[in-house]
Design a protein around this motif. Structure first.
Motif, PDB file in Angstrom:
ATOM      1  N   ASN A 255    -145.538 101.464  44.183  1.00  0.00           N
ATOM      2  CA  ASN A 255    -146.965 101.740  44.239  1.00  0.00           C
ATOM      3  C   ASN A 255    -147.390 102.606  45.421  1.00  0.00           C
ATOM      4  N   ALA A 256    -146.431 103.171  46.129  1.00  0.00           N
ATOM      5  CA  ALA A 256    -146.788 104.081  47.219  1.00  0.00           C
ATOM      6  C   ALA A 256    -147.172 105.430  46.611  1.00  0.00           C
ATOM      7  N   GLU A 257    -148.309 105.959  47.030  1.00  0.00           N
ATOM      8  CA  GLU A 257    -148.840 107.159  46.371  1.00  0.00           C
ATOM      9  C   GLU A 257    -148.467 108.418  47.145  1.00  0.00           C
ATOM     10  N   SER A 258    -148.528 109.541  46.439  1.00  0.00           N
ATOM     11  CA  SER A 258    -148.323 110.815  47.130  1.00  0.00           C
ATOM     12  C   SER A 258    -149.569 111.670  46.938  1.00  0.00           C
ATOM     13  N   GLY A 341    -135.564  97.310  45.743  1.00  0.00           N
ATOM     14  CA  GLY A 341    -135.313  97.437  44.307  1.00  0.00           C
ATOM     15  C   GLY A 341    -136.269  98.445  43.682  1.00  0.00           C
ATOM     16  N   SER A 342    -137.534  98.362  44.087  1.00  0.00           N
ATOM     17  CA  SER A 342    -138.501  99.259  43.460  1.00  0.00           C
ATOM     18  C   SER A 342    -138.313 100.704  43.927  1.00  0.00           C
ATOM     19  N   VAL A 343    -137.800 100.879  45.148  1.00  0.00           N
ATOM     20  CA  VAL A 343    -137.470 102.233  45.604  1.00  0.00           C
ATOM     21  C   VAL A 343    -136.403 102.818  44.697  1.00  0.00           C
ATOM     22  N   TRP A 344    -135.392 102.004  44.421  1.00  0.00           N
ATOM     23  CA  TRP A 344    -134.289 102.510  43.596  1.00  0.00           C
ATOM     24  C   TRP A 344    -134.691 102.700  42.146  1.00  0.00           C
ATOM     25  N   LYS A 345    -135.607 101.867  41.703  1.00  0.00           N
ATOM     26  CA  LYS A 345    -136.136 102.054  40.353  1.00  0.00           C
ATOM     27  C   LYS A 345    -136.771 103.445  40.276  1.00  0.00           C
ATOM     28  N   ARG A 346    -137.516 103.778  41.311  1.00  0.00           N
ATOM     29  CA  ARG A 346    -138.206 105.068  41.327  1.00  0.00           C
ATOM     30  C   ARG A 346    -137.217 106.235  41.436  1.00  0.00           C
ATOM     31  N   ILE A 347    -136.226 106.056  42.309  1.00  0.00           N
ATOM     32  CA  ILE A 347    -135.234 107.131  42.469  1.00  0.00           C
ATOM     33  C   ILE A 347    -134.537 107.408  41.139  1.00  0.00           C
ATOM     34  N   ILE A 348    -134.175 106.341  40.457  1.00  0.00           N
ATOM     35  CA  ILE A 348    -133.467 106.510  39.180  1.00  0.00           C
ATOM     36  C   ILE A 348    -134.420 107.060  38.112  1.00  0.00           C
ATOM     37  N   ALA A 349    -135.625 106.466  38.028  1.00  0.00           N
ATOM     38  CA  ALA A 349    -136.581 106.889  37.002  1.00  0.00           C
ATOM     39  C   ALA A 349    -136.876 108.382  37.101  1.00  0.00           C
ATOM     40  N   TYR A 350    -137.191 108.837  38.283  1.00  0.00           N
ATOM     41  CA  TYR A 350    -137.619 110.230  38.418  1.00  0.00           C
ATOM     42  C   TYR A 350    -136.456 111.212  38.456  1.00  0.00           C
ATOM     43  N   LYS A 359    -141.996 106.229  31.181  1.00  0.00           N
ATOM     44  CA  LYS A 359    -141.688 105.062  30.363  1.00  0.00           C
ATOM     45  C   LYS A 359    -140.952 104.028  31.218  1.00  0.00           C
ATOM     46  N   PHE A 360    -140.019 104.527  31.972  1.00  0.00           N
ATOM     47  CA  PHE A 360    -139.218 103.646  32.824  1.00  0.00           C
ATOM     48  C   PHE A 360    -140.079 102.966  33.882  1.00  0.00           C
ATOM     49  N   MET A 361    -141.021 103.713  34.427  1.00  0.00           N
ATOM     50  CA  MET A 361    -141.867 103.155  35.496  1.00  0.00           C
ATOM     51  C   MET A 361    -142.875 102.155  34.945  1.00  0.00           C
ATOM     52  N   GLY A 362    -143.233 102.293  33.646  1.00  0.00           N
ATOM     53  CA  GLY A 362    -144.151 101.342  33.049  1.00  0.00           C
ATOM     54  C   GLY A 362    -145.587 101.633  33.406  1.00  0.00           C
ATOM     55  N   LYS A 363    -146.480 100.850  32.783  1.00  0.00           N
ATOM     56  CA  LYS A 363    -147.919 101.057  33.026  1.00  0.00           C
ATOM     57  C   LYS A 363    -148.326 100.458  34.361  1.00  0.00           C
ATOM     58  N   ARG A 364    -149.281 101.121  35.001  1.00  0.00           N
ATOM     59  CA  ARG A 364    -149.807 100.587  36.262  1.00  0.00           C
ATOM     60  C   ARG A 364    -150.780  99.453  35.995  1.00  0.00           C
ATOM     61  N   LYS A 365    -150.899  98.605  36.988  1.00  0.00           N
ATOM     62  CA  LYS A 365    -151.907  97.553  36.901  1.00  0.00           C
ATOM     63  C   LYS A 365    -153.287  98.173  37.009  1.00  0.00           C
ATOM     64  N   LYS A 366    -154.291  97.382  36.648  1.00  0.00           N
ATOM     65  CA  LYS A 366    -155.665  97.873  36.742  1.00  0.00           C
ATOM     66  C   LYS A 366    -156.096  97.952  38.204  1.00  0.00           C
ATOM     67  N   PHE A 367    -157.305  98.496  38.397  1.00  0.00           N
ATOM     68  CA  PHE A 367    -157.886  98.506  39.745  1.00  0.00           C
ATOM     69  C   PHE A 367    -157.992  97.096  40.296  1.00  0.00           C
ATOM     70  N   LEU A 368    -157.843  96.988  41.579  1.00  0.00           N
ATOM     71  CA  LEU A 368    -158.091  95.696  42.216  1.00  0.00           C
ATOM     72  C   LEU A 368    -159.593  95.534  42.362  1.00  0.00           C
ATOM     73  N   GLU A 369    -160.053  94.301  42.199  1.00  0.00           N
ATOM     74  CA  GLU A 369    -161.481  94.066  42.401  1.00  0.00           C
ATOM     75  C   GLU A 369    -161.739  93.785  43.874  1.00  0.00           C
TER      76      GLU A 369
END
Lengths: 393, 361
Positions: A255-258, A341-350, A359-369
């Motif tokens: 969830n780290a943004e660029s 784990g999530s870093v490596w998920k991203r490295i592999i996905a992209y 598809k690999f990264m999946g849908k993001r969660k909704k906005f936080l309230e």
């Protein structure tokens, strides 16, 4: 870039910035003897572990003392690079007026010249955090971590190149040293130094590091020299793997943004804070873990307050988390295993083209309230600021 | 600079990169905090109360101490709240004494002088620099000497008097000591024992605030000089005290050989400047931009914002705070002159920002 934080309007962003500033001021006012004592005890640990580590390796005639010595040397190198070096070079202890802990005089045990590192880390990376094409730490020039980077077939190899980088991480850090400072300074601002001068510094540091670890100390051990070479190799390797893991968790978790260069035009201090928050991620752990990561476990706090003595992040973190919750901003934290784990998920996905990656990264969660509804702006924002600022999306 | 092989071109630099001195300092420091190969560290052997607001610290320095001449001063570094702070103090003892003495009077608002008076106790450690200063006796000691001391300005003069005593001075010396009241006389017993022991010295105390019967009172003036000094025209004069007294003395003694040492109290080098708006100071080494008002010295304005550059005397003597200004204009507070716009070295403790600055800090 998709975000799971609530989109804030300008007033809300400025109010958020004000609260962060207040927190910073309150904690900075407390900085004093306690912090000086902390860094001195870190320094002491670093000296003793190196002395004992090297001593044990030199005089080891059986495996146990060799392993113990190598581990101690790795710990020493980790402390030297992380809690001591990284933080001192950020100027966190400049106020002490002690040349041992001064960012102007400090040099560390890594193949990367401290002065060059300060330019592309303290300035480029910390100012342009996660801004594509500006922040060289973002993927270290060859890792694709977002759709905003165009996919090329070479990216298929990035899981492997990253493993290679992990093992040689100090070279990865050092590698862009002389180029960044020279090439990215506008021509008229370039000081009298030429690219050759920068290169000279760069190679000088590499040479002295290699001489120290693989020539001088082995030579001192006489016939025991193969063990010393091996011990130094392993110690450097352990340090490399550890720093790679910690540092990659800082900005490349799921969830780290660029950001793009357009997004940061005319950015206010408050918007800068918000970008640091969205671009960084923390690691949960205990105090020993925090110290061994050089408090990069508190990457968010570190990016908001890079010159605050790092141990203070421990007391800042829970309060910053509260402020974030109040404004509905995602505070990215998790256990070391989860984040890595999530870093490596991203490295592999992209490493794959976008349609597979998303598809690999999946849908993001909704906005936080947000826990608090900010209806009234706490102060007036003048028209001119609004014109200048570009809303973060 | 040739790079490869660097070890061939710069073997000494390579050895330095291994930090042999830091290693030595570290382990020596673990053995005994006073030991070092780089810093003159001194242990406080005892603390003597001089007056209600002045104390003499008796110091035992390590082997790096090279000695001093009577009348010289020394940078003293203490750690206050984790931060190392340096100020200059005169040595009040004689160079041949077993221990070093510095006598410190509390100054209003003085960070270090108050700290030394309040917190320093036997067994503490101070760091010293090398002694320096021109406020010393000339090679051929004049036959007639006049000392004008004000307040804590007595300390270097006390050391010089001890030196005169040691060399069995054969001339005549007179000391006029301007001090607030009888109770504020610093180093009184030592001064009097010198005077008793030798017939060459006469001391006059002059009280500026609380008069006492049998003593003169007032500030330095022509009348007081005339009253106490008969041979003014033929004397060599040493003046040490606060700046108003110095200014007065220098104007009264025009034409005479005068040596003076100026001790500015905190805040005395501030000129009253009020400005509107701020200027940007860019610190090139730390990549920071700071807004300052340009009303006081750059050093003070940086410190106000939590940036503490190396500094020492804070009055332009010691050059500890010298830094390179790359662009911009400053005013030298000691003489009011404006600087050039380009690259030059400035002392930030006596420079005030006039325009946007770029400093190598």
């Amino acid at each position: 870039m998709r975000t799971i934080s609530k989109k804030l309007n300008n007033e809300e962003i400025e109010a958020f910035g004000k609260e962060v500033d207040a927190l910073r001021e309150e904690v900075m006012a407390k900085v004093g003897k306690e912090d000086a004592d902390h860094i001195r005890s870190i320094y002491k640990t670093y000296r003793y572990t190196e002395f004992l580590g090297r001593g044990l390796i030199h005089f080891s005639f059986e495996p146990i003392s060799f392993v113990a010595g190598t581990l101690l040397l790795s710990i020493s190198k980790i402390i030297n690079n992380m809690e001591l070096g990284h933080n001192v070079l950020h100027g966190q202890y400049d106020w002490m007026n002690d040349p041992r802990f001064n960012s102007r005089t400090f040099e560390w045990d890594i193949v990367c010249n401290a002065h060059q590192w300060k330019f592309y880390h303290n300035y480029m990376h910390h100012t342009y955090t996660n801004v594509l094409n500006k922040d060289h730490d973002y993927g270290y020039n060859f890792t694709r971590l977002t759709e905003a980077q165009k996919w090329k077939p070479v990216h298929l190899t990035q899981p492997f190149t990253n493993m290679f980088l992990a093992m040689n991480f100090q070279w990865g850090i050092g590698a862009h040293g002389y180029r960044v400072e020279y090439l990215e300074t506008p021509k008229k601002l370039r000081k009298k130094k030429t690219l050759k001068d920068y290169k000279a510094l760069f190679f000088k540091k590499i040479e002295s590091q290699i001489l120290k670890d693989y020539v001088l100390f082995p030579a001192l051990a006489l016939l025991n020299f193969p063990k010393v070479i091996l011990g130094n190799l392993i110690a450097n390797l352990i340090r490399n793997l550890w720093t790679y893991a910690v540092i990659f968790c800082g900005h490349f978790t799921e969830n780290a943004e660029s950001f793009t260069t357009d997004e940061i035009v005319g950015e206010t201090k408050a918007q800068w804070y918000l970008r640091q928050l969205k671009g960084s991620s923390n690691l949960d752990g205990n105090n020993l873990f925090y110290t061994m990561t050089g408090h990069l476990s508190h990457q968010i706090e570190h990016h908001m307050f890079p010159d605050m003595p790092a141990k203070r992040y421990r007391e800042v973190a829970p309060r910053l988390k509260e402020i974030c919750a109040k404004y509905g901003q995602h505070y990215n934290t998790g256990s070391f295993l989860k984040q890595f784990g999530s870093v490596w998920k991203r490295i592999i996905a992209y490493s794959f083209p976008d349609h597979i990656a998303t598809k690999f990264m999946g849908k993001r969660k909704k906005f936080l309230e947000p826990t608090m509804v900010i209806s009234q702006p706490s102060f007036q924002v003048s028209l001119s600021t609004e014109e200048k600022t570009v809303t973060l999306t | 600079m040739k790079t490869f092989p660097f070890i061939y071109n710069g073997p000494r630099e390579f050895i330095q990169s291994l930090q042999p001195k830091e290693w030595a300092d570290f382990f020596l420091g673990e053995l005994n905090p006073r030991f070092s190969v780089t810093a003159i560290k001194a242990k406080v052997v005892s603390v003597i109360d001089e007056t209600s607001d002045a104390k003499t610290l008796v110091l035992k320095p390590n082997w790096l101490w090279k000695g001093f001449q009577s009348g010289q001063h020394v940078p003293v570094t203490v750690e206050i709240g984790g931060r190392r702070v340096t100020r200059f103090f005169s040595l009040s003892s004689h160079p041949k004494d077993k221990y070093l003495h510095i006598t410190v009077k509390r100054q209003k608002g003085g960070l270090v002088s108050n700290f030394l008076n309040q917190n320093i106790k036997t067994g503490d450690l101070l760091e010293l620099g090398e002694a320096s200063g021109e406020f010393v006796l000339t090679k051929d000691v004049p036959n007639e000497l006049l000392f004008l001391a004000g307040g804590s300005g007595i300390t270097p003069i006390h050391s010089i008097l001890k030196e005169l005593q040691a060399i069995k001075y054969s001339g005549k010396a007179k000391l006029l000591y301007f001090v607030r009241s009888y109770d504020d006389i610093i180093l009184k017993s030592s001064l009097e024992s010198i005077a008793k022991d030798a017939n060459w010295l006469t001391i006059h105390y002059i009280f500026s605030e609380i008069p006492k019967e049998g003593f003169s009172s007032g500030f330095l003036s022509k009348e007081i000089l005339d009253q106490h000094v008969s041979n003014l025209k033929t004397s060599s004069v040493y003046v040490c005290g606060p700046s108003p007294m110095q200014t007065k003395a220098l104007s009264l003694l025009e034409g005479l050989p005068v040596k003076s040492e100026l001790f500015l109290l905190p805040g005395q080098n501030q000129t009253n400047v009020k400005k509107e708006g701020t200027v940007d100071v860019f610190l090139t080494l730390s990549h920071k931009t700071i807004q300052v008002k340009g009303e006081r010295s750059i050093l003070e304005e940086l410190e106000e914002q939590g940036i503490y550059p190396q500094s020492g005397c804070r009055m332009g003597i010691c050059h500890t705070c010298v830094c390179k200004k790359q662009t911009g204009e400053v005013t030298d507070l000691s003489n009011g002159e404006k600087s050039q716009l380009g690259e030059e070295n400035i002392q930030i403790c006596v420079s005030r920002a006039e325009s946007n600055l770029e400093l190598e800090l």
